[in-house]
Motif scaffolding. Structure first.
Motif, PDB file in Angstrom:
ATOM      1  N   THR A 168       1.295   0.905 -10.813  1.00 11.78           N
ATOM      2  CA  THR A 168       0.954  -0.461 -10.417  1.00 11.78           C
ATOM      3  C   THR A 168       1.239  -1.515 -11.488  1.00 11.78           C
ATOM      4  OG1 THR A 168      -1.337  -0.019 -11.115  1.00 11.78           O
ATOM      5  CG2 THR A 168      -0.820   0.264  -8.780  1.00 11.78           C
ATOM      6  N   SER A 185       0.813  -1.207   0.000  1.00 12.43           N
ATOM      7  CA  SER A 185       0.000   0.000   0.000  1.00 12.43           C
ATOM      8  C   SER A 185       0.851   1.264   0.000  1.00 12.43           C
ATOM      9  CB  SER A 185      -0.932   0.016   1.217  1.00 12.43           C
ATOM     10  OG  SER A 185      -0.184  -0.039   2.421  1.00 12.43           O
ATOM     11  N   TYR A 186       2.148   1.135   0.375  1.00  8.77           N
ATOM     12  CA  TYR A 186       3.050   2.285   0.375  1.00  8.77           C
ATOM     13  C   TYR A 186       3.677   2.541  -1.003  1.00  8.77           C
ATOM     14  CZ  TYR A 186       3.145   3.224   5.390  1.00  8.77           C
ATOM     15  OH  TYR A 186       2.806   3.587   6.656  1.00  8.77           O
ATOM     16  N   LEU A 220      -3.079   7.206  -4.507  1.00  8.37           N
ATOM     17  CA  LEU A 220      -4.328   6.449  -4.500  1.00  8.37           C
ATOM     18  C   LEU A 220      -4.182   5.094  -5.168  1.00  8.37           C
ATOM     19  CD1 LEU A 220      -6.995   9.197  -5.310  1.00  8.37           C
ATOM     20  CD2 LEU A 220      -6.529   8.098  -3.119  1.00  8.37           C
ATOM     21  N   SER A 221      -3.279   4.995  -6.131  1.00  7.72           N
ATOM     22  CA  SER A 221      -3.115   3.725  -6.835  1.00  7.72           C
ATOM     23  C   SER A 221      -2.676   2.624  -5.877  1.00  7.72           C
ATOM     24  CB  SER A 221      -2.098   3.864  -7.966  1.00  7.72           C
ATOM     25  OG  SER A 221      -0.796   4.122  -7.456  1.00  7.72           O
ATOM     26  N   GLY A 222      -1.805   2.980  -4.919  1.00  2.65           N
ATOM     27  CA  GLY A 222      -1.379   1.990  -3.936  1.00  2.65           C
ATOM     28  C   GLY A 222      -2.527   1.528  -3.078  1.00  2.65           C
ATOM     29  N   VAL A 223      -3.401   2.450  -2.717  1.00  4.89           N
ATOM     30  CA  VAL A 223      -4.578   2.099  -1.913  1.00  4.89           C
ATOM     31  C   VAL A 223      -5.508   1.190  -2.705  1.00  4.89           C
ATOM     32  CG1 VAL A 223      -6.593   3.018  -0.708  1.00  4.89           C
ATOM     33  CG2 VAL A 223      -4.407   4.233  -0.583  1.00  4.89           C
ATOM     34  N   LEU A 224      -5.773   1.566  -3.961  1.00  2.00           N
ATOM     35  CA  LEU A 224      -6.656   0.746  -4.795  1.00  2.00           C
ATOM     36  C   LEU A 224      -6.072  -0.642  -5.021  1.00  2.00           C
ATOM     37  CD1 LEU A 224      -7.800   3.345  -7.492  1.00  2.00           C
ATOM     38  CD2 LEU A 224      -9.181   2.345  -5.671  1.00  2.00           C
ATOM     39  N   TRP A 225      -4.759  -0.710  -5.226  1.00  2.00           N
ATOM     40  CA  TRP A 225      -4.128  -2.010  -5.434  1.00  2.00           C
ATOM     41  C   TRP A 225      -4.291  -2.895  -4.199  1.00  2.00           C
ATOM     42  CZ3 TRP A 225      -2.151  -4.738  -9.359  1.00  2.00           C
ATOM     43  CH2 TRP A 225      -1.381  -5.868  -9.043  1.00  2.00           C
ATOM     44  N   SER A 226      -4.098  -2.329  -3.026  1.00  2.00           N
ATOM     45  CA  SER A 226      -4.215  -3.120  -1.792  1.00  2.00           C
ATOM     46  C   SER A 226      -5.656  -3.537  -1.534  1.00  2.00           C
ATOM     47  CB  SER A 226      -3.669  -2.327  -0.601  1.00  2.00           C
ATOM     48  OG  SER A 226      -4.443  -1.160  -0.367  1.00  2.00           O
ATOM     49  N   LEU A 227      -6.632  -2.745  -2.012  1.00  2.00           N
ATOM     50  CA  LEU A 227      -8.035  -3.063  -1.781  1.00  2.00           C
ATOM     51  C   LEU A 227      -8.604  -4.046  -2.796  1.00  2.00           C
ATOM     52  CD1 LEU A 227      -9.479   0.472  -0.907  1.00  2.00           C
ATOM     53  CD2 LEU A 227      -9.025  -1.417   0.669  1.00  2.00           C
TER      54      LEU A 227
END
Length: 395
Positions: free
Chosen positions: A236, A49-50, A366-373
């Motif tokens: 990502t 996520s980072y 935000l891409s890191g957040v979306l990837w983790s979700l």
């Protein structure tokens, strides 16, 4: 802005090739981390996520430099300002190589991004060194160097990382920035503002320009949204390409990143269409191209029934479409804002590019957040939403 140097600088043509090279080399610092997020994360034991934060921080520094350092060109001697910013960039790149922990790394990457914004001080310097009849062409040539740097930053970083490790890119950055500083110290003339104003008043004037120029505001916001989508993909995609069924090495990712470079071929056509009054139509096409690119990316990255070779071609096509969409939007936006107040063209350019890169920084985060979700599907869905938002934001 007239300067005390303008009358003498016209006697010597701007070293356009050097300025374009400087723009291309310095801008690589902003986009290279997108292909290095996985390797940097492993070095500092960062969760996935980072990854967005790693890709965001240099872009955020660049945006801060555009908004708070580049305006200093209207206050202080430009040659000294450029060289000081390049020294800061070179030293921070060295610091990244030896950063002991993640907080130190992020701080140094932020400073590197801010120092790299010296690109936007070189542009008015080149204009001051060029006859009025040729200024548009010269600025266009320098911006082409910037564009090539953006498109090649990812393959260069991936190749270096695959050969000598991710820190080798920052060694390259430090060495190349130092050499550029030495060359520019020899070639840049002194350029003093004719009537400098107080720094607070200068910054305040930028806010007034943003709020009172609807074309600037709308185009900047539209460009920021599109740039966020662009960074959704490129921040990502390395995770997708490193995993099954592709299992690409860093060198393989470097070759893949060349797919997007073909998007640069459309910029001359877009410029000519904008000259003919078709800017709005081109903008709509650019946004539609962005949306289609994310749909193709989702199909190619999530399908399990097609051969890997066919899927990677699909991802390459999506990369090309995304780059074409971003460049189409950005080229028309640049054209339209340059029709605004000529006396404030430098600040208008700083605002447009600054907001553009803030959008890119937010997109990386935000891409890191979306990837983790939700993985690749969530990233592509987010990109489609951003494409739709860009259509609404552009009036």
């Amino acid at each position: 802005m007239q300067t005390t140097q303008d009358s003498t600088s016209l006697q010597t043509r701007a070293p356009v090739a050097l300025f374009a090279l400087a723009a291309g080399v310095l801008i690589t610092n902003q986009f290279a981390p997108q292909t290095l997020v996985g390797l940097i994360g492993e070095t500092y034991n960062l969760p996935s996520s980072y990854g967005g934060l790693v890709a965001m921080i240099t872009l955020l520094g660049y945006a801060a430099g555009l908004l708070f350092l580049v305006p200093l060109a209207d206050l202080v001697e430009n040659r000294r300002l450029v060289l000081q910013m390049l020294v800061a960039a070179a030293l921070s790149a060295v610091g990244v190589v030896f950063a002991p922990n993640a907080p130190a790394l992020f701080f140094l990457m932020f400073v590197l991004g801010a120092g790299s914004s010296a690109i936007q001080v070189l542009v008015p310097t080149a204009a001051a060194m060029t006859e009025p009849a040729h200024r548009g062409r010269v600025i266009g040539d320098i911006m082409s160097g910037l564009l090539v740097g953006i498109l090649l930053s990812r393959p260069i970083a991936s190749f270096l990382a695959g050969t000598w490790g991710w820190k080798s890119f920052y060694v390259f950055s430090a060495v190349s920035t130092t050499l550029l500083g030495l060359l520019l110290a020899l070639k840049l003339p002194k350029r003093l503002p004719a009537a400098p104003i107080a720094y607070p008043a200068l910054i305040a004037s930028m806010w007034h320009l943003f709020t009172r120029q609807p074309v600037l505001r709308d185009r900047a916001i539209s460009a920021a949204i599109v740039m966020a989508g662009f960074n959704f993909f490129w921040t990502t995609i390395a995770y997708v390409l490193q995993a099954e069924p592709f299992s690409l090495s860093q060198k393989g990712i470097a070759l893949f990143a060349l797919f997007g470079a073909g998007g640069a071929l459309i910029t001359p056509l877009v410029g000519r269409l904008a000259d003919k009054g078709h800017g709005l139509r081109v903008t709509h096409i650019a946004h539609a191209t962005l949306i289609v690119g994310f749909v193709v990316a989702a199909i190619s990255g999530l399908s399990t029934s097609l051969p890997a070779s066919l899927l990677i071609v699909g991802l390459g096509i999506s990369a090309l479409l995304l780059d074409m969409g971003v460049l189409g939007n950005h080229t028309v936006g640049r054209y339209m804002i340059n029709l605004l107040n000529p006396e404030a063209r430098g600040r208008i350019n700083g605002i447009f590019v600054g907001v553009f890169f803030i959008g890119g920084a937010i997109g990386s985060a935000l891409s890191g957040v979306l990837w983790s979700l939700g993985g690749w599907g969530a990233v592509c869905a987010g990109g489609v939403v951003l494409g739709l938002l860009a259509c609404v934001a552009r009036k």
